[in-house]
Design an enzyme around this catalytic site. Structure first.
Site, PDB file in Angstrom:
ATOM      1  N   LEU A   1      -8.665 -40.940 -31.220  1.00 54.70           N
ATOM      2  CA  LEU A   1      -7.996 -39.923 -32.033  1.00 54.70           C
ATOM      3  C   LEU A   1      -6.551 -39.732 -31.561  1.00 54.70           C
ATOM      4  CD1 LEU A   1     -10.812 -37.201 -32.309  1.00 54.70           C
ATOM      5  CD2 LEU A   1     -10.556 -39.388 -33.530  1.00 54.70           C
ATOM      6  N   ALA A   2      -5.614 -39.901 -32.478  1.00 52.47           N
ATOM      7  CA  ALA A   2      -4.197 -39.801 -32.109  1.00 52.47           C
ATOM      8  C   ALA A   2      -3.364 -39.233 -33.255  1.00 52.47           C
ATOM      9  CB  ALA A   2      -3.667 -41.170 -31.703  1.00 52.47           C
TER      10      ALA A   2
ATOM     11  N   GLY B   1      -2.859 -35.876 -33.744  1.00 54.38           N
ATOM     12  CA  GLY B   1      -2.329 -34.549 -33.427  1.00 54.38           C
ATOM     13  C   GLY B   1      -0.824 -34.554 -33.222  1.00 54.38           C
TER      14      GLY B   1
ATOM     15  N   ARG C   1       3.785 -29.036 -27.915  1.00 53.67           N
ATOM     16  CA  ARG C   1       4.244 -28.533 -26.608  1.00 53.67           C
ATOM     17  C   ARG C   1       5.065 -29.559 -25.823  1.00 53.67           C
ATOM     18  NH1 ARG C   1      -1.049 -26.295 -23.928  1.00 53.67           N
ATOM     19  NH2 ARG C   1      -2.072 -27.373 -25.652  1.00 53.67           N
TER      20      ARG C   1
ATOM     21  N   GLN D   1      -5.458 -40.092 -41.168  1.00 52.21           N
ATOM     22  CA  GLN D   1      -6.163 -38.828 -41.403  1.00 52.21           C
ATOM     23  C   GLN D   1      -5.483 -38.115 -42.573  1.00 52.21           C
ATOM     24  OE1 GLN D   1      -6.560 -36.299 -37.964  1.00 52.21           O
ATOM     25  NE2 GLN D   1      -7.666 -34.699 -39.085  1.00 52.21           N
TER      26      GLN D   1
ATOM     27  N   ASP E   1      -4.392 -39.126 -25.962  1.00 50.64           N
ATOM     28  CA  ASP E   1      -3.521 -38.439 -24.996  1.00 50.64           C
ATOM     29  C   ASP E   1      -4.233 -38.182 -23.664  1.00 50.64           C
ATOM     30  OD1 ASP E   1      -5.283 -36.501 -25.809  1.00 50.64           O
ATOM     31  OD2 ASP E   1      -3.771 -35.111 -26.586  1.00 50.64           O
TER      32      ASP E   1
ATOM     33  N   ASN F   1      -0.541 -32.325 -22.557  1.00 55.21           N
ATOM     34  CA  ASN F   1      -0.073 -31.436 -23.618  1.00 55.21           C
ATOM     35  C   ASN F   1       1.415 -31.130 -23.504  1.00 55.21           C
ATOM     36  OD1 ASN F   1      -2.616 -30.898 -25.025  1.00 55.21           O
ATOM     37  ND2 ASN F   1      -3.223 -29.998 -23.070  1.00 55.21           N
TER      38      ASN F   1
ATOM     39  N   ASN G   1      26.823 -74.439  -2.193  1.00 52.95           N
ATOM     40  CA  ASN G   1      27.249 -73.143  -1.671  1.00 52.95           C
ATOM     41  C   ASN G   1      28.458 -72.661  -2.468  1.00 52.95           C
ATOM     42  OD1 ASN G   1      26.917 -71.251   0.866  1.00 52.95           O
ATOM     43  ND2 ASN G   1      29.114 -71.496   0.505  1.00 52.95           N
TER      44      ASN G   1
HETATM   45  C1  UD1 Z   1     -10.770 -30.465 -28.317  1.00 55.34           C
HETATM   46  C2  UD1 Z   1     -12.245 -30.062 -28.432  1.00 55.34           C
HETATM   47  C3  UD1 Z   1     -12.617 -29.202 -27.228  1.00 55.34           C
HETATM   48  C4  UD1 Z   1     -12.356 -29.971 -25.952  1.00 55.34           C
HETATM   49  C5  UD1 Z   1     -10.909 -30.434 -25.909  1.00 55.34           C
HETATM   50  C6  UD1 Z   1     -10.707 -31.329 -24.738  1.00 55.34           C
HETATM   51  C7  UD1 Z   1     -12.725 -29.905 -30.812  1.00 55.34           C
HETATM   52  C8  UD1 Z   1     -12.909 -29.001 -31.960  1.00 55.34           C
HETATM   53  N1  UD1 Z   1     -12.443 -29.328 -29.648  1.00 55.34           N
HETATM   54  O1  UD1 Z   1     -10.026 -29.291 -28.360  1.00 55.34           O
HETATM   55  O2  UD1 Z   1     -13.984 -28.868 -27.302  1.00 55.34           O
HETATM   56  O3  UD1 Z   1     -12.640 -29.151 -24.843  1.00 55.34           O
HETATM   57  O4  UD1 Z   1     -10.586 -31.176 -27.104  1.00 55.34           O
HETATM   58  O5  UD1 Z   1      -9.360 -31.650 -24.627  1.00 55.34           O
HETATM   59  O6  UD1 Z   1     -12.853 -31.102 -30.956  1.00 55.34           O
HETATM   60  N2  UD1 Z   1      -6.728 -34.823 -33.191  1.00 55.34           N
HETATM   61  C9  UD1 Z   1      -6.638 -35.574 -34.342  1.00 55.34           C
HETATM   62  N3  UD1 Z   1      -6.687 -34.938 -35.542  1.00 55.34           N
HETATM   63  C10 UD1 Z   1      -6.807 -33.593 -35.633  1.00 55.34           C
HETATM   64  C11 UD1 Z   1      -6.895 -32.839 -34.453  1.00 55.34           C
HETATM   65  C12 UD1 Z   1      -6.857 -33.480 -33.248  1.00 55.34           C
HETATM   66  O7  UD1 Z   1      -6.514 -36.790 -34.275  1.00 55.34           O
HETATM   67  O8  UD1 Z   1      -6.830 -33.088 -36.767  1.00 55.34           O
HETATM   68  C13 UD1 Z   1      -6.668 -35.496 -31.882  1.00 55.34           C
HETATM   69  C14 UD1 Z   1      -5.445 -35.092 -31.098  1.00 55.34           C
HETATM   70  O9  UD1 Z   1      -4.397 -35.986 -31.337  1.00 55.34           O
HETATM   71  C15 UD1 Z   1      -5.953 -35.179 -29.671  1.00 55.34           C
HETATM   72  C16 UD1 Z   1      -7.425 -34.876 -29.784  1.00 55.34           C
HETATM   73  O10 UD1 Z   1      -7.772 -35.106 -31.124  1.00 55.34           O
HETATM   74  O11 UD1 Z   1      -5.814 -36.473 -29.135  1.00 55.34           O
HETATM   75  C17 UD1 Z   1      -7.765 -33.468 -29.357  1.00 55.34           C
HETATM   76  O12 UD1 Z   1      -7.060 -32.571 -30.162  1.00 55.34           O
HETATM   77  P1  UD1 Z   1      -6.663 -31.152 -29.639  1.00 55.34           P
HETATM   78  O13 UD1 Z   1      -6.017 -30.424 -30.724  1.00 55.34           O
HETATM   79  O14 UD1 Z   1      -5.947 -31.291 -28.349  1.00 55.34           O
HETATM   80  O15 UD1 Z   1      -8.123 -30.533 -29.387  1.00 55.34           O
HETATM   81  P2  UD1 Z   1      -8.424 -29.204 -28.650  1.00 55.34           P
HETATM   82  O16 UD1 Z   1      -8.235 -28.082 -29.574  1.00 55.34           O
HETATM   83  O17 UD1 Z   1      -7.724 -29.184 -27.369  1.00 55.34           O
HETATM   84 CA    CA Z   2      -5.824 -30.895 -26.126  1.00 52.95          CA
END
Ligand code: UD1
Ligand code: CA
Length: 496
Positions: free
Chosen positions: A12-13, A15, A19, A79, A110, A235, A384
């Site tokens: 998953l990448a 996001g 920050r 996505q 990440d 983050n 040289n």
């Molecule tokens: C998520 C978990 C949480 C866990 C935490 C660990 C869920 C609902 N929650 O929370 O239980 O403790 O990770 O770090 O899964 N991403 C996407 N598409 C999206 C949202 C996120 O690809 O729509 C990817 C982000 O790029 C990232 C990862 O998923 O690599 C985690 O996303 P993030 O928003 O950091 O999740 P948390 O809310 O921290």
């Molecule tokens: Ca996170």
């Protein structure tokens, strides 16, 4: 690791990474010479999954292009506007075969320190226990922000609740969801179809699959990883530096355990892909970057930065900045050398102090010891180059090449005006400006006799310290004054 190969890994990448406060997508920031996403992909690739998918959305084109560069076999999945890790996983699955069975892993782009070995151990635990879902968890002292792992009175995992949706009692739980999972592929698809967005963030949570599987009576287990660094995500830039330092500590330690002497691990930075031979010594303040390879018994540093360099066995490189060049067996470089791309120093050759090279091949045993620029040149063996010389490769419009033969003895302060060819066994005088080719065995000099205008300083610079010193020296030499004949006293003390 050929057994327990997962069917697919979905990274998953998508996001945003707000920050980071960066124009660059978070997953493209680097530590250890690789993007965060590159680390995640390398860990996934180590499992040799049948399918590998990366889910993108934020800065989609930049991230997709990077994936194509570092991991061409990965499928890029987009996505849509529905948010959440569950939706992201679904979008990843949509790009994979519809009848995908077996084990499907989900990891994050990440989370850079997660190792193939940990993922593999999770897959083995998942498959041997017959689990439908295995979630990688960790026990942490401060669980703030993470999803909490819910277990029943028997200790069985029954669900995950996000911080924002958790009750005060649930928030007190210190076992957290790392966000890394192994799923039964068929169950994953079915369960995601049942997951909604009715939660504090209005997102489709992947974590809800855990509760759905449990509700369907399918076995759910946790795989607890004690090494917390491996599940930590980036983050912000403080975490980027923290994880970068830890990654480096691990890489340096790996090399030491494999037989490399690292005098000061704290000031030694080694990228993930660097290889170092046995009994090499790395001195303080040294950075070995990119695809650099160091041979056995080589000595590197102190104060040296090498990027994509190929250093062969027994070579020595001191206080040097170099990239994309080859230093062959037993050669020495530095101190204070600057090697630009496509320099190639032959075995036992020397590039010495305050020397810059670029696109230059220097043959076996040849030496460029002092204060010299060698650009666009080929130097044979055993030659040289005198101190303070310049390979004049640029006429303001074109770059030209200089070729120097074997066993030449070329004088100090020579200018090699390219294009130029100097044959084997050539000598040249000090200060020669070489504009014409030199046949083998010649002495090249610019005949321009020296003229001494005696008394010029006394006349034209009267009253200066130079004129005063000259007057005193001239007076001392005058006949009848035996107060200090320098010549005489030296000769007198020499028995030869
Ligand atoms: C998520 C978990 C949480 C866990 C935490 C660990 C869920 C609902 N929650 O929370 O239980 O403790 O990770 O770090 O899964 N991403 C996407 N598409 C999206 C949202 C996120 O690809 O729509 C990817 C982000 O790029 C990232 C990862 O998923 O690599 C985690 O996303 P993030 O928003 O950091 O999740 P948390 O809310 O921290
Ligand atoms: Ca996170």
């Amino acid at each position: 690791m050929t057994d327990h190969r997962p069917t697919a890994v979905i990274v998953l990448a998508a996001g945003e990474g707000t920050r980071m406060k960066s124009a660059r997508p978070k997953v493209l920031h680097t530590i250890g010479g690789r993007s965060l996403l590159g680390h995640a992909l390398a860990a996934a690739q180590g499992l040799h999954p049948a399918h590998l998918a990366v889910v993108v959305r934020h800065e989609r084109d930049r991230v997709a292009e990077h994936v194509t560069q570092v991991c061409p076999e990965a499928v890029v999945a987009d996505q849509d506007e529905i948010k959440g890790t569950g939706r992201a996983t679904e979008c990843g699955l949509d790009q994979l075969p519809a009848d995908l069975g077996g084990t499907v892993l989900v990891t994050y782009g990440d989370v850079p320190l997660l190792e193939t070995e940990s993922l593999h151990a999770m897959v083995v635990a998942h498959e041997t226990s017959g689990s439908a879902v295995t979630v990688m968890t960790a026990h942490v002292s401060d669980p703030t922000g993470y999803g909490r792992v819910l277990r029943d009175e028997l200790g069985q995992v029954v669900g995950i609740v996000e911080q924002k949706d958790a009750t005060p009692q649930q928030r007190a739980i210190t076992e957290i969801n790392s966000g890394i999972y192994a799923f039964d592929g068929t169950l994953l698809r079915e369960a995601l179809a049942r997951v909604g967005t009715d939660n504090a963030q209005g997102e489709k949570y992947l974590t809800d699959v855990v509760g759905v599987a449990h509700g369907l009576g399918r076995p759910v287990n946790a795989f607890v990883l004690d090494d917390l660094w491996q599940t930590e995500g980036v983050n912000d830039r403080v975490q980027l530096a923290g994880l970068g330092a830890e990654l480096n500590r691990r890489i340096v330690e790996r090399h030491m355990r494999a037989g490399v002497t690292v005098v000061d691990p704290a000031t030694t930075w080694i990228d993930a892909q660097v290889s170092i031979g046995q009994d090499a010594t790395i001195l303080p303040n040294t950075q070995l970057l990119g695809a650099t390879t160091i041979g056995a018994d080589a000595t590197i540093g102190p104060d040296t930065t090498l990027t994509d360099m190929d250093i062969r066995d027994g070579a020595t490189v001191i206080r040097t900045h170099g990239s994309l060049s080859v230093i062959r067996e037993g050669a020495t470089v530095g101190p204070f050398a600057y090697l630009r791309p496509n320099s190639d120093l032959g075995p036992k050759g020397k590039i010495g102090t305050f020397v810059e090279t670029k696109n230059a091949t220097i043959g076996e045993g040849s030496k460029v010891p002092h204060l010299t620029y060698v650009g666009d040149a080929t130097i044979g063996v055993g030659s040289n180059i005198g101190a303070s010389s310049v390979f004049v490769n640029y006429d303001g419009v074109n770059k030209s090449h200089t070729t120097i033969g074997d066993h030449c003895r070329l004088g100090s302060d020579n200018m090699y005006v390219a294009p130029l060819t100097i044959g084997d066994g050539v000598y040249s005088g000090a200060g020669t400006v070489l504009r014409k080719n030199v046949p083998p065995g010649s002495l090249a000099i610019n005949v321009s006799p020296q003229r001494n205008l005696e008394g010029w300083v006394l006349e034209k610079r009267a009253g200066t310290a130079a004129a005063d010193a000259a007057s005193a020296a001239i007076r001392a030499q005058e006949p009848g004054d035996d107060s200090g004949s320098v010549e005489g006293s030296v000769e007198g003390s020499d028995p030869r």
